[in-house]
Write an enzyme that holds these catalytic residues in place. Structure first.
Site, PDB file in Angstrom:
ATOM      1  N   ARG A  24       0.815  -1.220   0.000  1.00 54.28           N
ATOM      2  CA  ARG A  24       0.000   0.000   0.000  1.00 54.28           C
ATOM      3  C   ARG A  24       0.844   1.264   0.000  1.00 54.28           C
ATOM      4  NH1 ARG A  24      -5.231  -1.409   3.868  1.00 54.28           N
ATOM      5  NH2 ARG A  24      -5.850  -3.292   2.741  1.00 54.28           N
ATOM      6  N   ASP A  56     -15.623   8.620  10.020  1.00 48.97           N
ATOM      7  CA  ASP A  56     -14.570   7.669   9.674  1.00 48.97           C
ATOM      8  C   ASP A  56     -13.244   8.411   9.664  1.00 48.97           C
ATOM      9  OD1 ASP A  56     -14.729   4.639   8.405  1.00 48.97           O
ATOM     10  OD2 ASP A  56     -12.883   5.688   7.862  1.00 48.97           O
TER      11      ASP A  56
END
Length: 284
Positions: A44, A145
């Site tokens: 990532r 979030d």
């Protein structure tokens, strides 16, 4: 991982680099990465090296430590996992519907604390509409979030039709608009449902949360699994005063709050209530 496989990597990524990444994400977001996540972290963050034009992880980590806010956001977004679905762990929404029906005489606020791409808070809103029989349900969903990328998708409310598999034909018609032309194969949340949900970015480790009044219910599902036990207890301690005394806390099916029995009592099926609200046990 074997040295041969390490040699195939585009960028050199030492164990020391990995340990620094672990410390940075833990200090910033409380996420505890295990040793088994090293390959995931490399994969990532290698994308971030390409995006920034940096040549080594050492340069990238120095860049982060220099305080570049936009890259910090990208760094955190890269390392958070967002697995969600409409009506995931469906029994929670059956419980929620019955719970809402007992609160018809008051405005209701529910908090989705890990909203991801929006499926959870929109399912909460659908459940409220079904419980009250219309979009005029006195229910507001606040949805937060850490990851700003998924919040943007949640706010847009556009999903591939394949995501509708758990919804009945009636639910799909009632709550979504079908895309046409270049949007064929997608659906969009109806404005009436979208209006019930307010999205905002929140790091659960932030010193201040922008939630001023206690809420009726908190969905904190599949969140605690990313934190160690002390961090879990710290977050739950902060959630406790933000949940009304007769409110409900929903957690993930693989999560149990054995280490927080001073805060919450299991009501059933991964649904918790204030420990003070638990029925008194008869004396022996």
């Amino acid at each position: 991982m074997s040295e041969a496989l390490r040699a195939d990597r585009e960028f050199h990524f030492s164990h020391r680099d990995f340990e620094e990444v672990r410390k940075l994400i833990y200090d910033h977001a409380g996420i505890a990465l295990t040793e088994a996540k090293e390959d995931m972290v490399y994969s990532r963050l290698a994308r971030r090296l390409r995006a920034t034009g940096l040549k080594t992880f050492k340069e990238y980590l120095s860049f982060l430590n220099a305080g570049h806010e936009e890259e910090w956001e990208a760094f955190v977004n890269s390392l958070t996992t967002n697995l969600t679905d409409f009506f995931r762990e469906n029994h929670h929404f059956t419980i929620l519907k019955e719970f809402l029906k007992t609160r018809r005489d008051r405005p209701i606020v529910l908090w989705s604390s890990a909203a991801s791409t929006g499926e959870e808070p929109y399912t909460m809103a659908m459940t409220a509409v079904e419980a009250f029989g219309g979009f005029n349900a006195p229910v507001q969903i606040i949805a937060s979030d850490l990851d700003t990328n998924v919040l943007k998708k949640a706010e847009d409310g556009v999903y591939p039709v394949e995501r509708m598999k758990k919804l009945s034909a009636e639910q799909q018609r009632r709550f979504f608009l079908k895309g046409t032309g270049e949007r064929a194969g997608f659906v969009k949340v109806r404005p009436e449902l979208r209006a019930m949900v307010r999205f905002f970015q929140l790091n659960l480790l932030a010193p201040n949360w922008p939630i001023r009044q206690p809420v009726d219910g908190i969905f904190c599902r599949n969140v605690m699994i990313y934190f160690d036990k002390p961090t879990q207890h710290k977050i739950l301690s902060r959630m406790k005063p933000l949940l009304k005394k007769d409110g409900l806390l929903f957690v993930g099916h693989s999560e149990a709050l054995y280490h927080a029995t001073d805060l919450f009592h299991l009501r059933g099926q991964t649904v918790y209530e204030h420990v003070e609200a638990a029925p008194a046990r008869p004396r022996k």
